[in-house]
Design a protein around this motif. Structure first.
Motif, PDB file in Angstrom:
ATOM      1  N   ILE A  47       0.837  -1.209   0.000  1.00 53.59           N
ATOM      2  CA  ILE A  47       0.000   0.000   0.000  1.00 53.59           C
ATOM      3  C   ILE A  47       0.863   1.246   0.000  1.00 53.59           C
ATOM      4  CG2 ILE A  47      -1.714   1.291   1.308  1.00 53.59           C
ATOM      5  CD1 ILE A  47      -2.778  -1.169  -0.134  1.00 53.59           C
ATOM      6  N   GLY A  48       1.973   1.231   0.761  1.00 51.23           N
ATOM      7  CA  GLY A  48       2.870   2.390   0.753  1.00 51.23           C
ATOM      8  C   GLY A  48       3.461   2.637  -0.619  1.00 51.23           C
ATOM      9  N   LEU A  49       3.877   1.559  -1.302  1.00 51.15           N
ATOM     10  CA  LEU A  49       4.460   1.705  -2.645  1.00 51.15           C
ATOM     11  C   LEU A  49       3.420   2.184  -3.646  1.00 51.15           C
ATOM     12  CD1 LEU A  49       6.853   1.280  -4.558  1.00 51.15           C
ATOM     13  CD2 LEU A  49       6.123  -1.115  -4.794  1.00 51.15           C
ATOM     14  N   ILE A  50       2.231   1.587  -3.623  1.00 58.72           N
ATOM     15  CA  ILE A  50       1.183   1.984  -4.571  1.00 58.72           C
ATOM     16  C   ILE A  50       0.762   3.435  -4.329  1.00 58.72           C
ATOM     17  CG2 ILE A  50      -1.188   1.529  -5.294  1.00 58.72           C
ATOM     18  CD1 ILE A  50      -0.712  -1.405  -4.647  1.00 58.72           C
ATOM     19  N   SER A  51       0.645   3.834  -3.075  1.00 61.77           N
ATOM     20  CA  SER A  51       0.244   5.213  -2.775  1.00 61.77           C
ATOM     21  C   SER A  51       1.309   6.204  -3.224  1.00 61.77           C
ATOM     22  CB  SER A  51      -0.004   5.358  -1.268  1.00 61.77           C
ATOM     23  OG  SER A  51      -1.032   4.492  -0.832  1.00 61.77           O
ATOM     24  N   THR A  52       2.567   5.848  -3.020  1.00 68.31           N
ATOM     25  CA  THR A  52       3.648   6.730  -3.471  1.00 68.31           C
ATOM     26  C   THR A  52       3.605   6.926  -4.982  1.00 68.31           C
ATOM     27  OG1 THR A  52       5.053   5.997  -1.638  1.00 68.31           O
ATOM     28  CG2 THR A  52       6.150   7.056  -3.500  1.00 68.31           C
ATOM     29  N   ILE A  53       3.429   5.845  -5.727  1.00 70.23           N
ATOM     30  CA  ILE A  53       3.358   5.943  -7.189  1.00 70.23           C
ATOM     31  C   ILE A  53       2.133   6.745  -7.615  1.00 70.23           C
ATOM     32  CG2 ILE A  53       3.096   4.600  -9.306  1.00 70.23           C
ATOM     33  CD1 ILE A  53       4.681   2.366  -7.966  1.00 70.23           C
ATOM     34  N   ALA A  54       1.011   6.545  -6.935  1.00 69.92           N
ATOM     35  CA  ALA A  54      -0.225   7.239  -7.315  1.00 69.92           C
ATOM     36  C   ALA A  54      -0.103   8.752  -7.137  1.00 69.92           C
ATOM     37  CB  ALA A  54      -1.395   6.690  -6.493  1.00 69.92           C
ATOM     38  N   VAL A  55       0.362   9.191  -5.982  1.00 72.23           N
ATOM     39  CA  VAL A  55       0.455  10.645  -5.756  1.00 72.23           C
ATOM     40  C   VAL A  55       1.554  11.249  -6.619  1.00 72.23           C
ATOM     41  CG1 VAL A  55      -0.491  10.500  -3.428  1.00 72.23           C
ATOM     42  CG2 VAL A  55       1.966  10.293  -3.749  1.00 72.23           C
ATOM     43  N   TRP A  56       2.588  10.466  -6.965  1.00 74.51           N
ATOM     44  CA  TRP A  56       3.623  10.972  -7.860  1.00 74.51           C
ATOM     45  C   TRP A  56       3.067  11.161  -9.271  1.00 74.51           C
ATOM     46  CZ3 TRP A  56       6.147   8.348 -11.987  1.00 74.51           C
ATOM     47  CH2 TRP A  56       7.230   9.054 -12.536  1.00 74.51           C
ATOM     48  N   LEU A  57       2.243  10.212  -9.734  1.00 78.39           N
ATOM     49  CA  LEU A  57       1.632  10.359 -11.048  1.00 78.39           C
ATOM     50  C   LEU A  57       0.647  11.520 -11.088  1.00 78.39           C
ATOM     51  CD1 LEU A  57       0.983   6.609 -11.985  1.00 78.39           C
ATOM     52  CD2 LEU A  57       2.752   8.147 -12.901  1.00 78.39           C
ATOM     53  N   VAL A 111      -3.141  18.305   0.913  1.00 81.01           N
ATOM     54  CA  VAL A 111      -2.051  18.753   0.050  1.00 81.01           C
ATOM     55  C   VAL A 111      -2.558  19.007  -1.367  1.00 81.01           C
ATOM     56  CG1 VAL A 111       0.115  18.039  -1.028  1.00 81.01           C
ATOM     57  CG2 VAL A 111      -0.241  17.650   1.408  1.00 81.01           C
ATOM     58  N   ALA A 112      -3.464  18.157  -1.843  1.00 75.48           N
ATOM     59  CA  ALA A 112      -4.001  18.334  -3.190  1.00 75.48           C
ATOM     60  C   ALA A 112      -4.829  19.608  -3.311  1.00 75.48           C
ATOM     61  CB  ALA A 112      -4.849  17.121  -3.565  1.00 75.48           C
ATOM     62  N   ILE A 113      -5.467  20.031  -2.202  1.00 76.63           N
ATOM     63  CA  ILE A 113      -6.273  21.255  -2.244  1.00 76.63           C
ATOM     64  C   ILE A 113      -5.408  22.453  -2.609  1.00 76.63           C
ATOM     65  CG2 ILE A 113      -7.580  22.861  -0.769  1.00 76.63           C
ATOM     66  CD1 ILE A 113      -8.756  20.471   0.639  1.00 76.63           C
ATOM     67  N   THR A 114      -4.167  22.462  -2.172  1.00 74.34           N
ATOM     68  CA  THR A 114      -3.286  23.592  -2.494  1.00 74.34           C
ATOM     69  C   THR A 114      -2.867  23.611  -3.959  1.00 74.34           C
ATOM     70  OG1 THR A 114      -1.297  22.319  -1.902  1.00 74.34           O
ATOM     71  CG2 THR A 114      -2.402  23.544  -0.136  1.00 74.34           C
ATOM     72  N   VAL A 167      -7.353  17.414  -6.524  1.00 75.90           N
ATOM     73  CA  VAL A 167      -8.179  16.906  -5.425  1.00 75.90           C
ATOM     74  C   VAL A 167      -9.037  15.740  -5.905  1.00 75.90           C
ATOM     75  CG1 VAL A 167     -10.061  17.475  -3.849  1.00 75.90           C
ATOM     76  CG2 VAL A 167      -8.202  19.099  -4.203  1.00 75.90           C
ATOM     77  N   LEU A 168      -9.674  15.917  -7.060  1.00 73.34           N
ATOM     78  CA  LEU A 168     -10.520  14.843  -7.582  1.00 73.34           C
ATOM     79  C   LEU A 168      -9.704  13.590  -7.885  1.00 73.34           C
ATOM     80  CD1 LEU A 168     -12.824  16.904  -9.990  1.00 73.34           C
ATOM     81  CD2 LEU A 168     -13.353  16.047  -7.700  1.00 73.34           C
ATOM     82  N   TRP A 169      -8.557  13.761  -8.511  1.00 72.28           N
ATOM     83  CA  TRP A 169      -7.725  12.603  -8.835  1.00 72.28           C
ATOM     84  C   TRP A 169      -7.198  11.921  -7.562  1.00 72.28           C
ATOM     85  CZ3 TRP A 169      -7.960  10.040 -13.037  1.00 72.28           C
ATOM     86  CH2 TRP A 169      -8.215  10.654 -14.249  1.00 72.28           C
ATOM     87  N   THR A 170      -6.882  12.720  -6.545  1.00 74.56           N
ATOM     88  CA  THR A 170      -6.402  12.138  -5.277  1.00 74.56           C
ATOM     89  C   THR A 170      -7.492  11.320  -4.603  1.00 74.56           C
ATOM     90  OG1 THR A 170      -4.862  13.992  -4.977  1.00 74.56           O
ATOM     91  CG2 THR A 170      -5.390  12.668  -3.037  1.00 74.56           C
ATOM     92  N   VAL A 171      -8.706  11.863  -4.571  1.00 73.14           N
ATOM     93  CA  VAL A 171      -9.822  11.131  -3.970  1.00 73.14           C
ATOM     94  C   VAL A 171     -10.070   9.831  -4.734  1.00 73.14           C
ATOM     95  CG1 VAL A 171     -12.298  11.185  -3.499  1.00 73.14           C
ATOM     96  CG2 VAL A 171     -10.887  13.184  -2.999  1.00 73.14           C
ATOM     97  N   ILE A 172     -10.073   9.921  -6.065  1.00 71.48           N
ATOM     98  CA  ILE A 172     -10.290   8.713  -6.884  1.00 71.48           C
ATOM     99  C   ILE A 172      -9.178   7.690  -6.647  1.00 71.48           C
ATOM    100  CG2 ILE A 172     -10.382   7.845  -9.243  1.00 71.48           C
ATOM    101  CD1 ILE A 172     -11.736  10.482 -10.034  1.00 71.48           C
ATOM    102  N   ALA A 173      -7.934   8.185  -6.560  1.00 71.30           N
ATOM    103  CA  ALA A 173      -6.801   7.274  -6.380  1.00 71.30           C
ATOM    104  C   ALA A 173      -6.891   6.540  -5.040  1.00 71.30           C
ATOM    105  CB  ALA A 173      -5.482   8.050  -6.475  1.00 71.30           C
ATOM    106  N   TYR A 174      -7.208   7.263  -3.984  1.00 74.40           N
ATOM    107  CA  TYR A 174      -7.264   6.619  -2.667  1.00 74.40           C
ATOM    108  C   TYR A 174      -8.466   5.683  -2.549  1.00 74.40           C
ATOM    109  CZ  TYR A 174      -3.290   8.814  -0.391  1.00 74.40           C
ATOM    110  OH  TYR A 174      -2.016   9.167  -0.033  1.00 74.40           O
ATOM    111  N   ILE A 175      -9.564   6.032  -3.188  1.00 72.25           N
ATOM    112  CA  ILE A 175     -10.702   5.102  -3.199  1.00 72.25           C
ATOM    113  C   ILE A 175     -10.343   3.838  -3.966  1.00 72.25           C
ATOM    114  CG2 ILE A 175     -13.053   4.763  -4.063  1.00 72.25           C
ATOM    115  CD1 ILE A 175     -13.616   7.673  -3.459  1.00 72.25           C
TER     116      ILE A 175
END
Length: 382
Positions: A244-254, A288-291, A297-305
């Motif tokens: 989960i840590g690796l996937i989350s890191t790749i997701a927020v980086w993308l 962080v995405a709000i800034t 923000v939308l992509w972050t919410v979708i990624a974490y879901i």
């Protein structure tokens, strides 16, 4: 009733009732009845005192257990540390044929080296990224507060949140203040875990001595089953945290969010707490995405879901099928119950405490008590 008859037979002799000793039989019967009544009353008072003392003792034990509830958290943490050290030493003992003490020492040094190397290589970057996450999160919370101030509902909501002055760093500082003895407890957990790992047989046998002699084999077998289940659960949890840590890191980086390493580390560590951890990990990422704007923000919410669904429907079932399977509703209700009894900080150990409870119930109640067939983690199905 049976005891009363025995008392009667002991207090009244047949020759007394027949009047053979020269006294009238009615007087003898009356005297015998009085002695019988006094004996029964004495027995009743003695039984009442015993039951009252037992009830008081049980109530005292329950109160003492609640009063030292933090001790149980330290105990669970120490057992987890010991399980981790024994797990790391197993390859050296099994494959390198080293003594258990030497393998344990090597595993401890290896763990310290990994932590130190990670801190040396990524410590500065991780620290700066965490500072950046907190700074951006505070900026986002202030922006949200400014938006809410322009509506009546928003002002009402802010009034219940401390007058509109809230920030992520203040929340974290409050949590640390609530855990004033966190560092002290951590030291006890680590050192107790090292002692447990160094001489597990001594402490296992010592725990079994608390039970009556006929129950000691069952207690020792139950402790072995619990230890095996915790070992398998810890392996699966570490694998799940890394993925989960690796996937989350790749997701927020993308997505293009700043500080992807820090956000991924937060997501991986928070994965240790089921259900609650992923929600907590998503909050700083969204802030962080709000800034950065609406689209991040939308992509972050979708990624974490998506990550949460991937974990719940693919990663966790595969890992639990080979490790420890705890029904989701059981785990969720256990988190609620443990947080109510031990406090909100106890949710960190909610999952291992649930594993201990499930294994104990299946072993002692379902299998040994009811005589039904059930499988325990790490053994073949019966």
């Amino acid at each position: 009733m049976l005891h009363g008859v025995r008392q009667y037979n002991r207090l009244v002799r047949p020759d007394e009732l027949s009047g053979r000793n020269g006294r009238p039989a009615p007087l003898v019967a009356f005297a015998a009845g009085e002695r019988l009544r006094s004996g029964i009353m004495s027995f009743g008072i003695t039984e009442f005192v015993k039951r009252t003392a037992t009830a008081i003792a049980l109530a005292s034990i329950a109160f003492l257990a609640w009063y030292i509830r933090d001790f149980f958290l330290v105990l669970v943490g120490s057992v987890l540390v010991a399980t981790l050290l024994r797990l790391l030493s197993e390859p050296f003992v099994r494959w390198c044929r080293l003594p258990s003490s030497i393998g344990l020492a090597i595993s401890g040094l290896l763990l310290l080296a990994v932590i130190g190397g990670f801190a040396f290589l990524f410590g500065t970057q991780m620290s700066s990224e965490l500072e950046d996450v907190f700074r951006r999160a505070n900026s986002a919370t202030k922006s949200i507060a400014d938006v809410l101030q322009h509506s009546q509902f928003g002002r009402l909501a802010l009034s219940h949140m401390g007058g509109g002055s809230f920030s992520l760093t203040s929340i974290i500082s409050d949590v640390l203040k609530l855990s004033a003895h966190f560092l002290e407890a951590l030291i006890f957990v680590v050192f107790a875990g090292v002692y447990f790992a160094a001489q597990p047989d001594i402490y296992r046998k010592g725990a079994c001595y608390l039970f009556p002699r006929p129950s000691r084999p069952m207690a020792e077998e139950t402790l072995d089953d619990v230890g095996r289940a915790l070992r398998l659960w810890l392996i699966g949890q570490l694998v799940q945290m890394c993925l989960i840590g690796l996937i989350s890191t790749i997701a927020v980086w993308l997505i293009g969010l700043p500080s992807p390493l820090a956000l991924g580390a937060i997501a991986g560590i928070a994965e240790f707490v089921p259900y609650v951890g992923p929600i907590i990990a998503a909050i700083p990422a969204v802030l962080v995405a709000i800034t950065k704007g609406l689209h991040p923000v939308l992509w972050t919410v979708i990624a974490y879901i998506f990550i949460h669904q991937l974990e719940g429907n693919l990663i966790a079932p595969i890992i639990q099928r080979h490790m420890v399977l705890v029904p989701p509703a059981t785990l969720l209700l256990s988190i609620v119950a443990i947080s109510l009894v031990f406090g909100s900080a106890a949710i960190v150990f909610a999952a291992p405490m649930t594993v201990i409870g499930v294994v104990a119930v299946k072993k002692l109640y379902v299998r040994d008590g009811l005589g039904q067939s059930t499988s325990l983690p790490g053994e073949a199905s019966r």
